[in-house]
Scaffold this motif. Structure first.
Motif, PDB file in Angstrom:
ATOM      1  N   VAL A   1       0.850  -1.182   0.000  1.00 32.74           N
ATOM      2  CA  VAL A   1       0.000   0.000   0.000  1.00 32.74           C
ATOM      3  C   VAL A   1       0.888   1.234   0.000  1.00 32.74           C
ATOM      4  CG1 VAL A   1      -1.803   1.277   1.222  1.00 32.74           C
ATOM      5  CG2 VAL A   1      -1.827  -1.230   1.226  1.00 32.74           C
ATOM      6  N   SER A   2       0.788   2.057  -1.018  1.00 31.15           N
ATOM      7  CA  SER A   2       1.692   3.208  -1.139  1.00 31.15           C
ATOM      8  C   SER A   2       1.304   4.357  -0.217  1.00 31.15           C
ATOM      9  CB  SER A   2       1.700   3.721  -2.585  1.00 31.15           C
ATOM     10  OG  SER A   2       0.496   4.391  -2.871  1.00 31.15           O
ATOM     11  N   ASN A   3       0.081   4.313   0.346  1.00 29.10           N
ATOM     12  CA  ASN A   3      -0.386   5.358   1.263  1.00 29.10           C
ATOM     13  C   ASN A   3      -0.322   6.734   0.610  1.00 29.10           C
ATOM     14  OD1 ASN A   3      -1.539   6.116   3.685  1.00 29.10           O
ATOM     15  ND2 ASN A   3       0.423   6.510   4.681  1.00 29.10           N
ATOM     16  N   ASN A   4      -0.534   6.754  -0.718  1.00 27.14           N
ATOM     17  CA  ASN A   4      -0.631   7.987  -1.503  1.00 27.14           C
ATOM     18  C   ASN A   4       0.682   8.755  -1.610  1.00 27.14           C
ATOM     19  OD1 ASN A   4      -3.397   7.384  -1.737  1.00 27.14           O
ATOM     20  ND2 ASN A   4      -3.860   8.512   0.134  1.00 27.14           N
ATOM     21  N   HIS A   5       1.793   8.130  -1.302  1.00 25.68           N
ATOM     22  CA  HIS A   5       3.093   8.795  -1.405  1.00 25.68           C
ATOM     23  C   HIS A   5       3.718   8.571  -2.779  1.00 25.68           C
ATOM     24  CE1 HIS A   5       3.082   9.995   2.735  1.00 25.68           C
ATOM     25  NE2 HIS A   5       2.957   8.740   3.164  1.00 25.68           N
ATOM     26  N   PHE A  21      -0.380  -4.444  -5.443  1.00 26.15           N
ATOM     27  CA  PHE A  21       0.101  -3.087  -5.201  1.00 26.15           C
ATOM     28  C   PHE A  21      -1.095  -2.145  -5.231  1.00 26.15           C
ATOM     29  CE2 PHE A  21       1.502   1.020  -7.090  1.00 26.15           C
ATOM     30  CZ  PHE A  21       2.192   1.485  -5.977  1.00 26.15           C
ATOM     31  N   THR A  22      -1.283  -1.391  -4.139  1.00 25.38           N
ATOM     32  CA  THR A  22      -2.376  -0.425  -4.049  1.00 25.38           C
ATOM     33  C   THR A  22      -1.797   0.973  -4.190  1.00 25.38           C
ATOM     34  OG1 THR A  22      -3.596  -1.906  -2.568  1.00 25.38           O
ATOM     35  CG2 THR A  22      -4.300   0.397  -2.641  1.00 25.38           C
ATOM     36  N   ALA A  23      -2.086   1.629  -5.306  1.00 27.82           N
ATOM     37  CA  ALA A  23      -1.451   2.908  -5.620  1.00 27.82           C
ATOM     38  C   ALA A  23      -2.096   4.086  -4.920  1.00 27.82           C
ATOM     39  CB  ALA A  23      -1.479   3.131  -7.131  1.00 27.82           C
ATOM     40  N   GLY A  24      -3.408   4.002  -4.640  1.00 25.08           N
ATOM     41  CA  GLY A  24      -4.108   5.159  -4.089  1.00 25.08           C
ATOM     42  C   GLY A  24      -4.036   6.321  -5.061  1.00 25.08           C
ATOM     43  N   THR A  25      -3.645   7.501  -4.543  1.00 22.93           N
ATOM     44  CA  THR A  25      -3.452   8.674  -5.402  1.00 22.93           C
ATOM     45  C   THR A  25      -1.973   9.017  -5.528  1.00 22.93           C
ATOM     46  OG1 THR A  25      -3.744  10.151  -3.501  1.00 22.93           O
ATOM     47  CG2 THR A  25      -5.705   9.635  -4.816  1.00 22.93           C
ATOM     48  N   GLY A  26      -1.120   8.054  -5.247  1.00 20.37           N
ATOM     49  CA  GLY A  26       0.321   8.285  -5.259  1.00 20.37           C
ATOM     50  C   GLY A  26       0.928   8.217  -6.645  1.00 20.37           C
ATOM     51  N   PHE A  51      -1.284   1.342 -11.440  1.00 21.54           N
ATOM     52  CA  PHE A  51      -0.604   2.556 -11.002  1.00 21.54           C
ATOM     53  C   PHE A  51      -1.570   3.739 -11.063  1.00 21.54           C
ATOM     54  CE2 PHE A  51       2.687  -0.169 -12.878  1.00 21.54           C
ATOM     55  CZ  PHE A  51       3.568  -0.265 -11.806  1.00 21.54           C
ATOM     56  N   HIS A  52      -1.273   4.777 -10.267  1.00 16.65           N
ATOM     57  CA  HIS A  52      -2.033   6.014 -10.383  1.00 16.65           C
ATOM     58  C   HIS A  52      -1.266   6.957 -11.291  1.00 16.65           C
ATOM     59  CE1 HIS A  52      -5.069   8.945  -9.625  1.00 16.65           C
ATOM     60  NE2 HIS A  52      -4.193   9.817  -9.139  1.00 16.65           N
ATOM     61  N   ASN A  53      -0.412   7.812 -10.761  1.00 15.96           N
ATOM     62  CA  ASN A  53       0.447   8.637 -11.615  1.00 15.96           C
ATOM     63  C   ASN A  53       1.756   7.913 -11.866  1.00 15.96           C
ATOM     64  OD1 ASN A  53      -1.374  10.851 -11.659  1.00 15.96           O
ATOM     65  ND2 ASN A  53      -0.607  11.526  -9.673  1.00 15.96           N
ATOM     66  N   VAL A  54       2.247   7.997 -13.105  1.00 14.28           N
ATOM     67  CA  VAL A  54       3.533   7.387 -13.464  1.00 14.28           C
ATOM     68  C   VAL A  54       4.409   8.445 -14.109  1.00 14.28           C
ATOM     69  CG1 VAL A  54       4.678   5.741 -15.010  1.00 14.28           C
ATOM     70  CG2 VAL A  54       2.671   5.031 -13.703  1.00 14.28           C
ATOM     71  N   ILE A  55       5.664   8.526 -13.637  1.00 18.23           N
ATOM     72  CA  ILE A  55       6.667   9.417 -14.216  1.00 18.23           C
ATOM     73  C   ILE A  55       7.815   8.569 -14.733  1.00 18.23           C
ATOM     74  CG2 ILE A  55       8.388  11.202 -13.699  1.00 18.23           C
ATOM     75  CD1 ILE A  55       6.444  12.311 -11.616  1.00 18.23           C
TER      76      ILE A  55
END
Length: 225
Positions: A1-5, A21-26, A51-55
């Motif tokens: 869990v990324s906890n939105n980070h 993998f839980t992406a949340g808003t991270g 994934f949520h945002n990917v860079i």
């Protein structure tokens, strides 16, 4: 869990069997730190690994080994390379190339959002192989390079839902389709559409429209030369 980070990965990403993998808003920032070196993303399953945002950053190459699902935005930083090879990318946010390289191979990018999505490219043309529009509120690509640039679709454009809009007012970009256009959802290109015209006698349909109206144009050529 990324906890939105935000998580930065400088090596390979591998989602092992049975893991989630839980992406949340991270955001996950895939940084390939060495030029010409390829780091990989093994999602395995786009349900267990979304994934949520990917860079994409760094001077190297980032390459997914599987299909990839991104519920937020996708961004390629300047000097970085994303090699999609023959994979399928499902994107629910915006696609931004900030001066990097999108290596499209024989891949498919599908825009799946339920609010207006955008495609931007800081300079020059932007190439896709297959491009699917699956967003009833449309996808805008009016910020591709300068006024002489546009999107080049090296295979097929599939308009499953919504339109591909390549202009803001009179500020136009072009959409060039080398393969075929399908309109299963009734969409069209709201902007300048370029197609290859075969030699000799031919009849070519340009699937264009404006705002809420589909106004196609058929170009017929008789003879040769």
């Amino acid at each position: 869990v990324s906890n939105n980070h935000t998580i930065q990965i400088q090596g390979d990403w591998s989602n092992q069997s049975g893991s989630i993998f839980t992406a949340g808003t991270g955001t996950v920032n895939f940084t390939s730190p060495v030029a010409t070196l390829t780091t990989t993303i093994t999602s395995r399953d786009t349900t267990d690994n979304t994934f949520h945002n990917v860079i994409i950053s760094g001077p190297g190459i980032v390459q997914p080994n599987d299909d990839i699902k991104i519920t937020g935005n996708f961004t390629i930083y300047s000097g970085s390379t994303f090699n999609l090879t023959n994979k399928f990318m499902s994107l629910y946010g915006n696609f931004s190339n900030d001066g990097g390289t999108f290596s499209y191979g024989s891949s498919t990018v599908q825009f799946n959002g339920n609010t207006t999505q955008t495609i931007t490219n800081s300079s020059g043309d932007l190439n896709f192989y297959n491009l699917n529009i699956n967003n009833g509120t449309n996808v805008h690509c009016s910020q591709i390079g300068s006024s002489s640039n546009g999107i080049i679709i090296n295979n097929n454009l599939n308009l499953n839902a919504g339109n591909l809009r390549s202009h803001i007012g009179s500020d136009y970009r072009y959409v060039r389709v080398i393969g075929n256009i399908t309109r299963s959802g009734g969409g069209y290109v709201d902007g300048e559409l370029r197609k290859l015209i075969p030699a000799g006698s031919s009849s070519t349909l340009f699937e264009v429209g404006h705002m809420f109206a589909y106004t196609p144009i058929r170009l017929e050529i008789t003879g040769t030369g």
